[in-house]
Design a protein around this motif. Structure first.
Motif, PDB file in Angstrom:
ATOM      1  N   PHE A 198      15.586  17.036 -11.627  1.00  0.00           N
ATOM      2  CA  PHE A 198      14.816  16.129 -11.758  1.00  0.00           C
ATOM      3  C   PHE A 198      14.719  15.593 -10.007  1.00  0.00           C
ATOM      4  O   PHE A 198      13.651  14.172  -9.377  1.00  0.00           O
ATOM      5  N   ALA A 199      15.681  15.354  -9.466  1.00  0.00           N
ATOM      6  CA  ALA A 199      15.645  14.825  -8.758  1.00  0.00           C
ATOM      7  C   ALA A 199      15.126  15.197  -7.081  1.00  0.00           C
ATOM      8  O   ALA A 199      13.900  14.549  -6.348  1.00  0.00           O
ATOM      9  N   ARG A 200      14.759  17.169  -7.714  1.00  0.00           N
ATOM     10  CA  ARG A 200      13.132  17.289  -6.246  1.00  0.00           C
ATOM     11  C   ARG A 200      12.068  16.940  -7.133  1.00  0.00           C
ATOM     12  O   ARG A 200      10.989  16.868  -6.190  1.00  0.00           O
ATOM     13  N   THR A 201      11.172  16.695  -8.186  1.00  0.00           N
ATOM     14  CA  THR A 201      10.665  16.453  -8.672  1.00  0.00           C
ATOM     15  C   THR A 201      10.414  14.912  -8.784  1.00  0.00           C
ATOM     16  O   THR A 201       9.106  14.294  -8.498  1.00  0.00           O
ATOM     17  N   GLY A 202      11.664  13.722  -8.586  1.00  0.00           N
ATOM     18  CA  GLY A 202      11.372  12.771  -9.027  1.00  0.00           C
ATOM     19  C   GLY A 202      11.258  12.336 -10.502  1.00  0.00           C
ATOM     20  O   GLY A 202      10.416  10.984 -10.733  1.00  0.00           O
ATOM     21  N   THR A 203      11.306  12.796 -11.387  1.00  0.00           N
ATOM     22  CA  THR A 203      11.535  12.851 -12.679  1.00  0.00           C
ATOM     23  C   THR A 203      12.479  11.351 -13.101  1.00  0.00           C
ATOM     24  O   THR A 203      13.390  11.908 -12.277  1.00  0.00           O
ATOM     25  N   GLY A 204      12.456  10.566 -13.500  1.00  0.00           N
ATOM     26  CA  GLY A 204      13.429   9.241 -14.393  1.00  0.00           C
ATOM     27  C   GLY A 204      13.985   9.323 -15.121  1.00  0.00           C
ATOM     28  O   GLY A 204      13.594  10.627 -15.889  1.00  0.00           O
ATOM     29  N   VAL A 205      14.978   8.104 -15.593  1.00  0.00           N
ATOM     30  CA  VAL A 205      16.299   8.329 -16.494  1.00  0.00           C
ATOM     31  C   VAL A 205      16.090   7.581 -17.015  1.00  0.00           C
ATOM     32  O   VAL A 205      16.353   6.584 -15.692  1.00  0.00           O
ATOM     33  N   ALA A 206      15.959   6.759 -18.508  1.00  0.00           N
ATOM     34  CA  ALA A 206      16.156   5.781 -18.945  1.00  0.00           C
ATOM     35  C   ALA A 206      17.556   5.992 -19.734  1.00  0.00           C
ATOM     36  O   ALA A 206      17.680   6.529 -20.602  1.00  0.00           O
ATOM     37  N   HIS A 207      18.337   5.048 -19.184  1.00  0.00           N
ATOM     38  CA  HIS A 207      19.967   5.538 -19.344  1.00  0.00           C
ATOM     39  C   HIS A 207      20.163   3.947 -20.315  1.00  0.00           C
ATOM     40  O   HIS A 207      19.903   2.942 -19.615  1.00  0.00           O
ATOM     41  N   CYS A 208      20.774   4.891 -21.726  1.00  0.00           N
ATOM     42  CA  CYS A 208      20.813   4.024 -22.958  1.00  0.00           C
ATOM     43  C   CYS A 208      22.799   3.846 -23.114  1.00  0.00           C
ATOM     44  O   CYS A 208      22.672   4.460 -24.169  1.00  0.00           O
ATOM     45  N   PRO A 209      23.517   3.520 -22.496  1.00  0.00           N
ATOM     46  CA  PRO A 209      24.563   3.546 -22.894  1.00  0.00           C
ATOM     47  C   PRO A 209      25.240   3.307 -24.608  1.00  0.00           C
ATOM     48  O   PRO A 209      26.037   3.393 -25.001  1.00  0.00           O
ATOM     49  N   SER A 210      24.644   1.724 -24.451  1.00  0.00           N
ATOM     50  CA  SER A 210      25.132   0.911 -26.195  1.00  0.00           C
ATOM     51  C   SER A 210      24.789   2.578 -26.957  1.00  0.00           C
ATOM     52  O   SER A 210      25.618   2.428 -27.665  1.00  0.00           O
ATOM     53  N   SER A 211      23.098   2.882 -27.136  1.00  0.00           N
ATOM     54  CA  SER A 211      22.835   3.919 -28.061  1.00  0.00           C
ATOM     55  C   SER A 211      23.593   5.179 -27.970  1.00  0.00           C
ATOM     56  O   SER A 211      24.888   6.350 -29.093  1.00  0.00           O
ATOM     57  N   ASN A 212      24.036   5.851 -26.841  1.00  0.00           N
ATOM     58  CA  ASN A 212      25.046   6.716 -26.694  1.00  0.00           C
ATOM     59  C   ASN A 212      25.675   6.563 -26.958  1.00  0.00           C
ATOM     60  O   ASN A 212      26.651   7.680 -27.934  1.00  0.00           O
ATOM     61  N   ALA A 213      26.456   5.869 -26.876  1.00  0.00           N
ATOM     62  CA  ALA A 213      28.072   5.590 -27.873  1.00  0.00           C
ATOM     63  C   ALA A 213      27.594   5.411 -29.250  1.00  0.00           C
ATOM     64  O   ALA A 213      28.510   6.275 -29.819  1.00  0.00           O
ATOM     65  N   ARG A 214      26.889   4.750 -29.408  1.00  0.00           N
ATOM     66  CA  ARG A 214      26.134   4.671 -31.213  1.00  0.00           C
ATOM     67  C   ARG A 214      26.948   5.811 -32.071  1.00  0.00           C
ATOM     68  O   ARG A 214      27.119   5.955 -32.707  1.00  0.00           O
ATOM     69  N   LEU A 215      25.670   6.884 -31.624  1.00  0.00           N
ATOM     70  CA  LEU A 215      25.737   8.143 -31.714  1.00  0.00           C
ATOM     71  C   LEU A 215      26.540   9.586 -31.054  1.00  0.00           C
ATOM     72  O   LEU A 215      25.778  10.141 -32.176  1.00  0.00           O
TER      73      LEU A 215
END
Length: 459
Positions: A285-302
């Motif tokens: 991801f770092a090499r290619t510049g690919t981005g991330v949408a971090h969703c902490p509440s949803s990650n915890a909920r599921l």
């Protein structure tokens, strides 16, 4: 607003979130048309012409508007269901309900989602809409119209699914599209609605749903389509251990390697969640510049897990914050994600050194702008950038005893939004939307939620 007309905001603390994290304990901003003309310490310059409004913002913190990088608006009308499920079981429970959505439902759900975010300091929103039941109406048009009328800067990630139950996917077959229809409808949406200009209020991304609901042919075709149209790409990636297992069983490789094999890594791509990432995944991801949408509440909920956000940031991966759909994050607003991103990541391997309050604010502002490809225009308070500005009231009981306003904003209770400006236009005043009747929106969402529940029960 004519370009020469100015709004002057004075006597506030300012967190610019620029490259140097410049802050002013007491400063000013000058908005001219849809741009920030000037900002700095102390009062605004004397003798400014065409000042149509002056705001004494004593007791406030000014920040860039929050930027949401992942959401599913339609889920506003299925909140509070399947609350004890992990992702796959949750999808199995809810896809049969979502398969009955139609244009009035999506319109109401979009307005509810947008209203909640706007009144909580979001100035740029996005929606990943991938459920397109046959005969449901113009769902993309309804979402874009709702965003325009609410007044938020907006990216529609036009989603799609072509792997239904008969092909081993999770969604019902009548809620998925064919490969050809998905690509054609996505192209039509981009051509009709995408605005490539620097101050665009509406943009469109190409966004097949996920590796387990989309064929490889659709993934490859979508990447080719997006690059031909010069728009961004978005999907879900590495969200759960079940997804990791699915990719190995079906494709003989993990999600990141699969994405790379289909043309889905690059500076024009961002992925939602990215919870289960190896060192080599993060490096890719770092090499290619690919981005991330971090969703902490949803990650915890599921119960998906804790994303390695500190490691991603250290490697140079662009990371923003996402609400995710409100069927897995019922609050539906982004301010809580600032706090939860900080707290959840302190439970990870790096503990107390994981994130601090200013890093959390950067994720929700400049980080989100990078992920959406708009960091040159928004995400920080700088002269020449778009006038997307929020004034948070920090002198109430909930925050007044916290000396540092950024810490108060991130770790304190949700701060009241006294004013929110998008493109130089005020859309929130004293915590209330100026662009919609919140009570009417609430009634419409309740009515459409009940209608959907009734239709789903009746099959």
């Amino acid at each position: 607003m004519a370009a020469a007309q100015r709004i002057v905001i004075e006597n506030c603390s300012i967190a610019t979130v620029d490259a140097d994290d410049t802050e002013y304990a007491r400063g000013h901003l000058v908005l001219a048309g849809n741009r920030i003309e000037a900002l700095g310490a102390g009062p605004a310059p004397e003798g400014l012409a065409d000042v149509v409004r002056r705001i004494d913002a004593t007791g406030h913190l000014a920040t860039p508007g929050l930027i949401n990088t992942h959401h599913h608006f339609y889920q506003w009308i299925t909140r509070g269901l399947a609350t004890e499920h992990n992702l796959f079981d949750w999808l199995v429970a809810l896809y049969p309900v979502w398969a009955h959505i139609d244009e009035p439902m999506v319109d109401a759900a979009a307005r509810g989602s947008l209203a909640m975010m706007a009144r909580g300091g979001v100035t740029t929103a996005m929606d990943h809409h991938y459920v397109h039941p046959r005969g449901a109406g113009d769902l993309s048009g309804a979402i874009i119209r709702a965003a325009r009328e609410t007044g938020l800067r907006f990216t529609l990630a036009r989603g799609s699914m072509d792997r239904g139950e008969k092909d081993g996917g999770l969604p019902p077959d009548f809620a998925v599209e064919s490969l050809e229809d998905a690509l054609a409808a996505t192209e039509a949406t981009v051509r009709e609605h995408h605005d490539p200009s620097s101050d665009a209020m509406t943009q469109v991304a190409v966004a097949p749903c996920s590796p387990f609901s989309v064929s490889t042919e659709l993934m490859r075709g979508a990447a080719e389509l997006a690059r031909g149209l010069r728009v961004r790409l978005h999907t879900h990636g590495s969200e759960t251990v079940e997804e990791e297992r699915f990719c190995h069983e079906l494709f003989g490789m993990g999600p990141t390697d699969y994405f790379e094999s289909t043309g889905w890594l690059g500076e024009d791509v961002w992925m939602a969640h990215c919870v289960h990432m190896t060192d080599s995944d993060i490096a890719a991801f770092a090499r290619t510049g690919t981005g991330v949408a971090h969703c902490p509440s949803s990650n915890a909920r599921l119960a998906a897990g804790i994303a390695r956000v500190p490691d991603m940031l250290a490697a140079g991966v662009p990371v923003g914050l996402g609400v995710d759909g409100t069927a897995s994050n019922e609050s539906g607003e982004l301010h809580t994600e600032l706090r939860n991103a900080l707290l959840v990541n302190r439970l990870g391997a790096r503990a107390a050194n994981a994130l601090d309050a200013r890093q959390a604010l950067r994720l929700g502002t400049h980080g989100g702008a990078r992920v959406l490809g708009r960091a040159a225009e928004t995400g920080s308070l700088e002269a020449g950038k778009l006038a997307d500005v929020v004034l948070w009231k920090m002198d109430t009981l909930a925050h007044a005893s916290i000396a540092d306003p950024v810490t108060a904003l991130v770790l304190g209770a949700p701060a009241p939004v006294t004013a929110s400006f998008v493109n130089g236009r005020q859309i929130v005043a004293d915590g209330r939307l100026l662009t919609a009747d919140e009570d009417a929106v609430a009634r419409a969402t309740r009515d459409e939620a009940r209608r959907l529940a009734r239709i789903a029960r009746e099959g």
